[in-house]
Write an enzyme that holds these catalytic residues in place. Structure first.
Site, PDB file in Angstrom:
ATOM      1  N   ARG A  51       5.527  -9.362 -45.562  1.00 37.71           N
ATOM      2  CA  ARG A  51       5.060 -10.326 -46.539  1.00 37.71           C
ATOM      3  C   ARG A  51       4.560  -9.618 -47.733  1.00 37.71           C
ATOM      4  O   ARG A  51       4.478  -9.907 -49.008  1.00 37.71           O
ATOM      5  CB  ARG A  51       4.336 -11.292 -45.944  1.00 37.71           C
ATOM      6  CG  ARG A  51       4.923 -12.142 -44.609  1.00 37.71           C
ATOM      7  CD  ARG A  51       3.947 -12.707 -43.586  1.00 37.71           C
ATOM      8  NE  ARG A  51       2.967 -13.712 -44.569  1.00 37.71           N
ATOM      9  CZ  ARG A  51       2.189 -14.310 -43.930  1.00 37.71           C
ATOM     10  NH1 ARG A  51       1.918 -14.156 -42.456  1.00 37.71           N
ATOM     11  NH2 ARG A  51       1.547 -15.387 -44.570  1.00 37.71           N
ATOM     12  N   LEU A 106       5.060 -11.762 -33.480  1.00 40.63           N
ATOM     13  CA  LEU A 106       5.745 -12.274 -34.673  1.00 40.63           C
ATOM     14  C   LEU A 106       4.652 -13.303 -35.352  1.00 40.63           C
ATOM     15  O   LEU A 106       3.856 -13.871 -34.388  1.00 40.63           O
ATOM     16  CB  LEU A 106       6.911 -13.024 -34.630  1.00 40.63           C
ATOM     17  CG  LEU A 106       8.243 -12.161 -34.019  1.00 40.63           C
ATOM     18  CD1 LEU A 106       9.285 -13.226 -33.811  1.00 40.63           C
ATOM     19  CD2 LEU A 106       8.267 -11.121 -35.304  1.00 40.63           C
ATOM     20  N   ASP A 107       4.512 -13.418 -36.490  1.00 40.57           N
ATOM     21  CA  ASP A 107       3.628 -14.344 -37.219  1.00 40.57           C
ATOM     22  C   ASP A 107       3.734 -15.903 -36.805  1.00 40.57           C
ATOM     23  O   ASP A 107       5.140 -15.816 -36.350  1.00 40.57           O
ATOM     24  CB  ASP A 107       3.397 -14.261 -38.604  1.00 40.57           C
ATOM     25  CG  ASP A 107       2.708 -13.183 -39.037  1.00 40.57           C
ATOM     26  OD1 ASP A 107       2.303 -12.359 -38.468  1.00 40.57           O
ATOM     27  OD2 ASP A 107       3.469 -12.772 -40.359  1.00 40.57           O
ATOM     28  N   ARG A 108       3.002 -16.620 -36.577  1.00 39.69           N
ATOM     29  CA  ARG A 108       3.195 -18.010 -36.134  1.00 39.69           C
ATOM     30  C   ARG A 108       4.385 -18.530 -36.863  1.00 39.69           C
ATOM     31  O   ARG A 108       5.136 -19.249 -36.374  1.00 39.69           O
ATOM     32  CB  ARG A 108       1.929 -18.764 -36.471  1.00 39.69           C
ATOM     33  CG  ARG A 108       2.022 -20.341 -35.904  1.00 39.69           C
ATOM     34  CD  ARG A 108       0.838 -20.974 -36.049  1.00 39.69           C
ATOM     35  NE  ARG A 108       0.889 -22.233 -35.220  1.00 39.69           N
ATOM     36  CZ  ARG A 108      -0.262 -23.015 -35.040  1.00 39.69           C
ATOM     37  NH1 ARG A 108      -1.462 -22.419 -35.263  1.00 39.69           N
ATOM     38  NH2 ARG A 108      -0.194 -24.177 -34.292  1.00 39.69           N
ATOM     39  N   THR A 124       6.864 -17.274 -38.635  1.00 39.78           N
ATOM     40  CA  THR A 124       8.043 -16.417 -38.515  1.00 39.78           C
ATOM     41  C   THR A 124       8.943 -16.795 -37.407  1.00 39.78           C
ATOM     42  O   THR A 124       8.513 -16.865 -36.388  1.00 39.78           O
ATOM     43  CB  THR A 124       7.778 -14.891 -38.594  1.00 39.78           C
ATOM     44  OG1 THR A 124       6.898 -14.596 -39.749  1.00 39.78           O
ATOM     45  CG2 THR A 124       9.167 -13.947 -38.614  1.00 39.78           C
TER      46      THR A 124
END
Length: 251
Positions: free
Chosen positions: A164, A63-65, A67
């Site tokens: 995104r 997961l993105d930082r 998110t």
């Protein structure tokens, strides 16, 4: 899980959603990395916390930082191979929630746009119809507000920054997204007229990309039974939704 690891997770506001001999499913807070930072190894990350006291885990997906939400780890190499095959075979169902800017015409649809890395900007993903990998996202607008929407997204592929980029391409950039939106925090004063005029600086209701993994469904590697794990919306997203419902209802 040993006490030291459990303490590390609690100290970083990480909740354990499911734990057994096969899988470990956590609720990741926004702002926490999954893997070590490429440049600064001292930055806290989930993998280091989980392995600090010799607990074996394997990363299944990332997961993105910024998110938040459900993230799955494997407890054995065999389970890791099984879960990887499920993710790669598009068997896993992922349910995201995003708060976006914009007023899309359609309430639901399928976004099928190939994605690839930007050729000149590291860390940025772009639509690349010539060399990009196939990327598919189903979406549904669950709530409409004045200038904003709440969106449920179900990615069928797992490309970097897929949701995104796809939502931004459909005129729905995610609130506070620094790469594909305006990157601006969400302040109550933006939608509530006269709020705190002349007072001390206002704190934002949300200061990170407004994206959350609400649930993940996979076939349990041991029982072969479908398993759905959910992570409730965090406080910042709940606060923005409550403010939008009260001060920016759909016209």
């Amino acid at each position: 899980m040993d006490r030291q690891t459990a303490y590390l997770l609690r100290s970083h506001k990480v909740d354990v959603l499911l734990e057994d001999d096969s899988v470990l499913v956590l609720s990741k807070p926004a702002g926490l990395l999954v893997l070590p930072d490429r440049y600064d190894k001292s930055v806290p990350n989930l993998l280091r916390m989980l392995t600090a006291y010799d607990m074996p885990v394997w990363v299944v997906h990332r997961l993105d930082r910024d998110t938040s939400g459900v993230i799955v780890f494997a407890r054995t190499a065999e389970v890791h191979a099984d879960l990887n095959a499920q993710f790669e075979g598009r068997e896993v169902e992922k349910h995201y929630v995003a708060i976006c800017r914009g007023t899309p015409e359609k309430d639901e649809g399928l976004i099928d746009l190939p994605l690839g890395p930007h050729r000149h900007v590291e860390g940025r993903t772009v639509v690349d119809r010539k060399e990009g990998k196939d990327s598919v996202t189903n979406y549904r607008v669950s709530e409409r507000f004045d200038g904003h929407v709440a969106v449920e997204a179900h990615p069928r592929t797992a490309r970097t920054h897929q949701i995104r980029v796809h939502l931004a391409e459909r005129g729905m950039p995610i609130v506070a997204d620094p790469l594909y939106g305006d990157g601006k925090p969400f302040f109550l004063s933006r939608i509530k007229r006269g709020f705190r005029e002349g007072l001390e600086p206002e704190k934002p209701l949300l200061a990170r990309t407004a994206l959350h993994v609400l649930s993940v469904t996979f076939r349990h590697p041991h029982t072969s039974v479908p398993c759905t794990v959910k992570a409730p919306l965090p406080k910042d997203l709940r606060s923005v939704l409550q403010a939008l419902r009260k001060y920016a209802p759909s016209r």
